[in-house]
Design an enzyme around this catalytic site. Structure first.
Site, mmCIF file in Angstrom:
data_model
loop_
_atom_site.group_PDB
_atom_site.id
_atom_site.type_symbol
_atom_site.label_atom_id
_atom_site.label_comp_id
_atom_site.label_asym_id
_atom_site.label_seq_id
_atom_site.Cartn_x
_atom_site.Cartn_y
_atom_site.Cartn_z
ATOM 1 N N ASP A 1 9.840 5.753 -10.589
ATOM 2 C CA ASP A 1 9.367 5.976 -11.585
ATOM 3 C C ASP A 1 9.904 7.026 -11.977
ATOM 4 O O ASP A 1 10.531 7.524 -13.025
ATOM 5 C CB ASP A 1 8.353 6.066 -11.333
ATOM 6 C CG ASP A 1 7.546 4.437 -12.509
ATOM 7 O OD1 ASP A 1 8.066 4.148 -11.639
ATOM 8 O OD2 ASP A 1 6.280 4.419 -11.257
ATOM 9 N N LYS B 1 -0.233 -4.961 -3.581
ATOM 10 C CA LYS B 1 -2.027 -3.381 -2.557
ATOM 11 C C LYS B 1 -1.483 -2.596 -3.459
ATOM 12 O O LYS B 1 -1.389 -1.623 -3.171
ATOM 13 C CB LYS B 1 -2.446 -3.690 -1.971
ATOM 14 C CG LYS B 1 -3.676 -3.131 -1.264
ATOM 15 C CD LYS B 1 -3.707 -3.403 0.446
ATOM 16 C CE LYS B 1 -5.111 -2.494 0.999
ATOM 17 N NZ LYS B 1 -5.990 -0.965 0.393
ATOM 18 N N SER C 1 0.689 -0.926 0.257
ATOM 19 C CA SER C 1 0.036 0.158 0.351
ATOM 20 C C SER C 1 1.009 1.601 -0.233
ATOM 21 O O SER C 1 1.326 1.574 -1.145
ATOM 22 C CB SER C 1 -0.789 0.223 1.024
ATOM 23 O OG SER C 1 -2.022 1.011 1.408
#
Length: 410
Positions: free
Chosen positions: A305, A319, A294
């Site tokens: 990224d 998740k 999460s």
């Protein structure tokens, strides 16, 4: 950011949102079907109230219906009665009574995300991925997530017996655990571990997390820190706000942290860093494993990224859904999955997790004997003293030294 922090209040507003969604789809047939099903439900309630063998409490009946409705949606949506909602709010403030275990529903089975570090569950040997098949002898197959959590909670000092299936070892284990008052500290450990390399172990994302993190970073930087290892292993997540704030601390202005994808296109949003309070200049390595979920995946995905740092460890839990807590008029609440989230590059990691840039297997899967006195002692040592026995941390420090040489950091 305001949208991210928004909490929706009241069942009337919830119904308004549902009506808006139906109207947006232009499907009047769907709206008509909903009212027909509500009539069917009202008929069933009427029969239960008039003909059931014993008198039924109306609120208990409604609560049961709402539990079933939310549980039928996915593994994360749930209904919480007033007591359960109060416990949830206390958790985000850092304290509750139980065994210290984060669980989820995976393929309909109560599954351990991670034991919380320093709690009875960790001391008893509970591991990420364990399937809880019985609680105090009662099979969990037909239990909701909320019911499972409620059974694990209890007064400090009382004993609970969990029967777990450890798939990796192909074993069924009975484990007795004494409940305690669980006080969660977001930052479990913070120190310099090799020269000027800072190390922070962040165990969850709660209301006080960013305050504690800012204080620690300021102290480190004042003491000459030139690089940072952020340890998110076994961090199961927490509040979305807190995860966003942590990720933002390490990114320059206008970098995408996370985006959400909803059933209603107008509610799809992209959240970017503000550039305030940023610490985006020094080398960063983030440690993750299968217990990182999460909020941890939001931070790791944003760092990876945006090429802000390196992710090291093993693939995360996977998740990737956003739950909105919706308070109801009587003090109960819904925890409703309202969107999925994507990493900055648009990756959907649900069920897949985040694959680290540098994959180093967990030491416990390779060499560690959990029953060895030496290893039990080792777990109590500060990070700088257990480097040689923590493969992932040892690799991170070695890699960081190479990065600093490459970047000319002295």
């Amino acid at each position: 950011m305001k949208c991210l922090r928004k909490i929706i209040f009241g069942s009337i507003l919830l119904l308004a949102i549902a009506s808006t969604a139906i109207a947006a789809s232009g499907d009047k047939t769907q709206e008509g079907d909903l009212y027909k099903e509500l009539e069917l439900f009202a008929d069933a309630v009427s029969f239960v109230k008039s003909d059931y063998a014993e008198e039924v409490d109306s609120k208990k009946l409604m609560y049961g219906a709402m539990r079933g409705m939310l549980a039928s949606l996915d593994d994360y949506s749930e209904f919480m009665d007033p007591e359960e909602y109060a416990e949830l709010k206390s958790e985000t403030k850092g304290e509750f009574c139980g065994i210290g275990i984060e669980i989820s529903m995976k393929e309909g089975i109560v599954t351990v995300i991670t034991p919380i570090p320093g709690t009875p569950a960790e001391a008893a040997g509970i591991k990420p991925g364990d399937k809880v098949v019985k609680i105090d002898g009662k099979i969990t197959k037909d239990m909701t997530l909320d019911e499972s959590v409620k059974k694990m909670r209890g007064k400090p000092g009382t004993i609970i017996k969990l029967t777990i299936w450890r798939e990796k070892d192909r074993k069924i284990l009975d484990i007795s655990i004494k409940r305690a008052t669980i006080k969660i500290q977001s930052i479990r450990e913070a120190d310099f571990i090799d020269g000027k390399i800072g190390y922070i172990k962040l165990t969850d994302f709660q209301d006080n997390t960013i305050r504690d993190l800012d204080k620690t970073l300021k102290k480190f930087e004042t003491s000459g820190m030139d690089s940072l290892i952020l340890d998110l292993r076994y961090n199961p997540g927490g509040t979305l706000d807190s995860a966003f704030d942590v990720a933002e601390r390490f990114l320059a202005k206008d970098k995408v942290i996370v985006s959400t994808k909803s059933r209603v296109p107008d509610q799809n949003e992209t959240f970017k860093s503000s550039g305030k309070h940023t610490h985006a200049e020094y080398p960063l390595i983030v440690l993750v494993n299968e217990g990182s979920a999460s909020g941890s995946e939001i931070v790791a995905g944003a760092v990876q990224d945006n090429k802000r740092g390196l992710i090291l460890g093993v693939r995360t839990y996977g998740k990737a859904s956003v739950q909105t807590v919706i308070p109801m008029r009587d003090g109960s609440a819904l925890r409703l999955t309202t969107a999925s989230y994507l990493t900055p590059s648009g990756k959907m990691i649900k069920g897949q997790g985040i694959t680290p840039d540098v994959v180093i297997e967990d030491r416990e899967d390779n060499k560690k004997d959990p029953d060895a006195a030496e290893d039990l002692f080792y777990e109590k040592l500060p990070a700088k003293d257990r480097l040689r026995k923590d493969d992932q941390l040892f690799a991170a420090v070695g890699l960081m030294k190479g990065i600093k040489v490459y970047n000319g950091v002295k």
